[in-house]
Design an enzyme around this catalytic site. Structure first.
Site, PDB file in Angstrom:
ATOM      1  CG  ASN A  54      37.246  36.733  41.390  1.00 51.92           C
ATOM      2  OD1 ASN A  54      37.235  37.415  40.359  1.00 51.92           O
ATOM      3  ND2 ASN A  54      38.326  36.624  42.160  1.00 51.92           N
TER       4      ASN A  54
ATOM      5  CD  GLU B   6      39.346  34.157  47.685  1.00 50.30           C
ATOM      6  OE1 GLU B   6      38.459  33.543  47.110  1.00 50.30           O
ATOM      7  OE2 GLU B   6      40.135  34.912  47.086  1.00 50.30           O
TER       8      GLU B   6
HETATM    9  P1  13P Z   1      38.994  29.131  42.695  1.00 51.06           P
HETATM   10  O1  13P Z   1      37.574  28.910  43.122  1.00 51.06           O
HETATM   11  O2  13P Z   1      39.204  28.980  41.234  1.00 51.06           O
HETATM   12  O3  13P Z   1      39.936  28.304  43.521  1.00 51.06           O
HETATM   13  O4  13P Z   1      39.350  30.671  42.987  1.00 51.06           O
HETATM   14  C1  13P Z   1      39.062  31.205  44.214  1.00 51.06           C
HETATM   15  C2  13P Z   1      39.252  32.664  44.163  1.00 51.06           C
HETATM   16  O5  13P Z   1      40.357  33.160  43.986  1.00 51.06           O
HETATM   17  C3  13P Z   1      38.061  33.515  44.287  1.00 51.06           C
HETATM   18  O6  13P Z   1      38.388  34.841  44.512  1.00 51.06           O
END
Ligand code: 13P
Length: 252
Positions: A11, A169
């Protein structure tokens, strides 16, 4: 039963321009050459402006592209600045992230997310549906109820579950370099799978990804949670080396 195919989904968030093609090209080349790449699926959810040029330019493409959000209305219409799921599909996106906490925190409601999911499903796109609790909710022991609510209020029994991948997440782990402890993570992923199956009376477990501060150093430990079907990777997906190192270390 866990699904064998592992997803590594980047992402990019608000990152990248045409010169970032070199990142995409390196990742594609690595996957193309890598033996056993068949057991993994690589998707890069890049900004809308880059989906078509990247996809169009890649030779021997073995990776997929996705978008990071869409407008809730389908087709075309008088919605200034909006992009519909169908437009993203025409640009070459096969996946779409919906319900990301960064969008929820800007006022995206569960009802709105549901409309977006319906519009993306109508386009037969694959949805990466993000769920996860805040730090306060975790501290109060509300992780499971928050997740259940997020799922129940944006998904319906009649939706095509084969097109929906869940991404757990925890908000406190995004961009913080902190990941959940493995025991908690294992329990949460199992909860999501079992609760989903019970709620929607599906035979198959849904695919569930983990996202939040995934990097080359913690991916091996995360891989011990065999119920996890892959990863949604933010910051580390903006670098070909960091992203490839995650994949390498996962299979090490
Ligand atoms: P990070 O891997 O930067 O912590 O972000 C995770 C995220 O929001 C993926 O959608």
């Amino acid at each position: 039963m866990t699904n064998k195919l592992k997803y590594f989904i980047g992402n990019w968030k608000m990152f990248g321009d045409f010169t970032s093609y070199k990142i995409v090209n390196k990742i594609n080349q690595y996957i193309y050459k890598r033996k056993g790449a068949k057991s993994s699926k690589i998707v890069l959810c890049v900004p809308n402006t880059l989906i078509y040029p990247f996809r169009n330019k890649l030779k021997r493409r073995v990776i997929y592209f996705g978008a990071q959000n869409c407008y809730q209305q389908e087709g075309y219409g008088p919605f200034t600045g909006a992009v519909s799921a169908g437009m993203l599909k025409k640009a070459g996106a096969e996946y779409i992230i919906l319900g990301h906490s960064e969008n929820r925190s800007e006022g995206e409601t569960v009802q709105l997310i549901k409309k977006k999911i319906i519009s993306a499903l109508n386009q037969k796109m694959n949805i990466i549906f993000c769920i996860g609790e805040t730090y306060l909710e975790k501290k109060r022991g509300r992780t499971f109820s928050v997740i259940r609510n997020q799922i129940m209020s944006s998904l319906e029994k009649k939706f095509n579950k084969n097109k929906i991948i869940l991404a757990y997440e925890p908000i406190w782990s995004i961009g913080s370099n902190i990941i959940p402890n493995i025991k908690d993570l294992c329990a949460t992923i199992k909860f999501i799978k079992n609760d989903f199956k019970k709620t929607f009376k599906t035979r198959k477990s849904p695919r569930v990804l983990y996202g939040g501060s995934v990097n080359k150093n913690n991916v091996k430990m995360l891989s011990t949670v065999t119920e996890i079907d892959g990863f949604l990777i933010g910051g580390a997906s903006q670098s070909a080396k960091k992203f490839i190192d995650i994949i390498k270390n996962y299979y090490k």
